[in-house]
Scaffold this motif. Sequence first.
Motif, PDB file in Angstrom:
ATOM      1  N   MET A   1       7.948  10.740   9.745  1.00  0.00           N
ATOM      2  CA  MET A   1       7.183   9.573   9.318  1.00  0.00           C
ATOM      3  C   MET A   1       8.030   8.788   8.322  1.00  0.00           C
ATOM      4  N   SER A   2       8.093   7.496   8.477  1.00  0.00           N
ATOM      5  CA  SER A   2       8.910   6.690   7.577  1.00  0.00           C
ATOM      6  C   SER A   2       8.026   5.991   6.551  1.00  0.00           C
ATOM      7  N   LEU A   3       8.675   5.445   5.562  1.00  0.00           N
ATOM      8  CA  LEU A   3       7.950   4.760   4.497  1.00  0.00           C
ATOM      9  C   LEU A   3       7.465   3.398   4.981  1.00  0.00           C
ATOM     10  N   LEU A   4       6.309   3.017   4.516  1.00  0.00           N
ATOM     11  CA  LEU A   4       5.736   1.718   4.821  1.00  0.00           C
ATOM     12  C   LEU A   4       6.421   0.674   3.951  1.00  0.00           C
ATOM     13  N   MET A   5       6.949  -0.386   4.563  1.00  0.00           N
ATOM     14  CA  MET A   5       7.568  -1.473   3.796  1.00  0.00           C
ATOM     15  C   MET A   5       6.489  -2.452   3.367  1.00  0.00           C
ATOM     16  N   LEU A   6       6.449  -2.751   2.076  1.00  0.00           N
ATOM     17  CA  LEU A   6       5.459  -3.686   1.538  1.00  0.00           C
ATOM     18  C   LEU A   6       6.159  -4.895   0.944  1.00  0.00           C
ATOM     19  N   ASP A   7       5.482  -6.036   1.013  1.00  0.00           N
ATOM     20  CA  ASP A   7       5.944  -7.249   0.345  1.00  0.00           C
ATOM     21  C   ASP A   7       4.729  -7.903  -0.308  1.00  0.00           C
ATOM     22  N   ALA A   8       4.912  -9.083  -0.844  1.00  0.00           N
ATOM     23  CA  ALA A   8       3.823  -9.747  -1.566  1.00  0.00           C
ATOM     24  C   ALA A   8       2.598  -9.956  -0.682  1.00  0.00           C
ATOM     25  N   ASP A   9       2.823 -10.224   0.608  1.00  0.00           N
ATOM     26  CA  ASP A   9       1.705 -10.475   1.514  1.00  0.00           C
ATOM     27  C   ASP A   9       0.968  -9.203   1.913  1.00  0.00           C
ATOM     28  N   SER A  10       1.672  -8.099   2.010  1.00  0.00           N
ATOM     29  CA  SER A  10       1.053  -6.865   2.499  1.00  0.00           C
ATOM     30  C   SER A  10       0.745  -5.846   1.412  1.00  0.00           C
ATOM     31  N   VAL A  20      -4.484   7.813  -2.554  1.00  0.00           N
ATOM     32  CA  VAL A  20      -3.273   7.800  -3.371  1.00  0.00           C
ATOM     33  C   VAL A  20      -2.131   7.154  -2.588  1.00  0.00           C
ATOM     34  N   THR A  21      -1.397   6.274  -3.274  1.00  0.00           N
ATOM     35  CA  THR A  21      -0.222   5.643  -2.688  1.00  0.00           C
ATOM     36  C   THR A  21       0.925   5.738  -3.686  1.00  0.00           C
ATOM     37  N   LEU A  22       2.075   6.185  -3.213  1.00  0.00           N
ATOM     38  CA  LEU A  22       3.290   6.215  -4.017  1.00  0.00           C
ATOM     39  C   LEU A  22       4.166   5.073  -3.511  1.00  0.00           C
ATOM     40  N   VAL A  23       4.586   4.208  -4.437  1.00  0.00           N
ATOM     41  CA  VAL A  23       5.415   3.062  -4.064  1.00  0.00           C
ATOM     42  C   VAL A  23       6.745   3.140  -4.802  1.00  0.00           C
ATOM     43  N   GLU A  24       7.826   3.109  -4.015  1.00  0.00           N
ATOM     44  CA  GLU A  24       9.170   3.089  -4.584  1.00  0.00           C
ATOM     45  C   GLU A  24       9.641   1.637  -4.628  1.00  0.00           C
ATOM     46  N   PHE A  25       9.970   1.165  -5.826  1.00  0.00           N
ATOM     47  CA  PHE A  25      10.534  -0.167  -6.019  1.00  0.00           C
ATOM     48  C   PHE A  25      12.044   0.014  -6.122  1.00  0.00           C
ATOM     49  N   ALA A  51      -1.713  11.207   1.428  1.00  0.00           N
ATOM     50  CA  ALA A  51      -1.144  10.151   0.578  1.00  0.00           C
ATOM     51  C   ALA A  51      -0.302   9.225   1.442  1.00  0.00           C
ATOM     52  N   ARG A  52      -0.208   7.996   1.007  1.00  0.00           N
ATOM     53  CA  ARG A  52       0.662   7.024   1.674  1.00  0.00           C
ATOM     54  C   ARG A  52       1.887   6.825   0.777  1.00  0.00           C
ATOM     55  N   LEU A  53       3.066   6.790   1.398  1.00  0.00           N
ATOM     56  CA  LEU A  53       4.296   6.511   0.675  1.00  0.00           C
ATOM     57  C   LEU A  53       4.870   5.215   1.205  1.00  0.00           C
ATOM     58  N   ALA A  54       5.247   4.332   0.283  1.00  0.00           N
ATOM     59  CA  ALA A  54       5.706   2.997   0.660  1.00  0.00           C
ATOM     60  C   ALA A  54       6.869   2.587  -0.234  1.00  0.00           C
ATOM     61  N   GLN A  55       7.501   1.493   0.160  1.00  0.00           N
ATOM     62  CA  GLN A  55       8.583   0.966  -0.659  1.00  0.00           C
ATOM     63  C   GLN A  55       8.528  -0.550  -0.701  1.00  0.00           C
ATOM     64  N   VAL A  56       9.054  -1.079  -1.801  1.00  0.00           N
ATOM     65  CA  VAL A  56       9.168  -2.523  -2.007  1.00  0.00           C
ATOM     66  C   VAL A  56      10.627  -2.813  -2.320  1.00  0.00           C
ATOM     67  N   ASP A  57      11.218  -3.757  -1.593  1.00  0.00           N
ATOM     68  CA  ASP A  57      12.573  -4.212  -1.887  1.00  0.00           C
ATOM     69  C   ASP A  57      12.446  -5.296  -2.959  1.00  0.00           C
ATOM     70  N   CYS A  58      12.928  -4.988  -4.148  1.00  0.00           N
ATOM     71  CA  CYS A  58      12.766  -5.910  -5.284  1.00  0.00           C
ATOM     72  C   CYS A  58      13.540  -7.213  -5.099  1.00  0.00           C
TER      73      CYS A  58
END
Length: 106
Positions: A1-10, A20-25, A51-58
């Motif tokens: 399972m890969s990390l969910l990519m998040l941005d301002a819209d999502s 619970v959600t863990l977000v890596e910036f 838990a959901r794991l996600a990331q944000v590209d700063c």
Amino acid sequence: MSLLMLDADSFQSGIREKQVTLVEFGAKWCPPCKVLLPHLEAMSTEEGERARLAQVDCDESPQLAAEFGIMSLPTVIIFHNGEPVEKLVGLRPKSVYQTALGRYIQ
């Protein structure tokens, strides 16, 4: 399972309101972020639906980085019920992220 990519819209829809959600910036060019990603991907598989794991590209979402006060990469924020509850700055051992996430998983 890969990390969910998040941005301002999502971002808001990507944060689980009732769980619970863990977000890596981080950023693509960041060496410590590159070291951390395989650990988070493994955790994503281990945690499954708990838990959901996600990331944000700063670089791509600077407004999110500013909103959450990201000053160093990587920064991991754990959200519980849609609210930030823990912030881990810098690269840490996988066990630190597992322990922090475990405090909020039901």
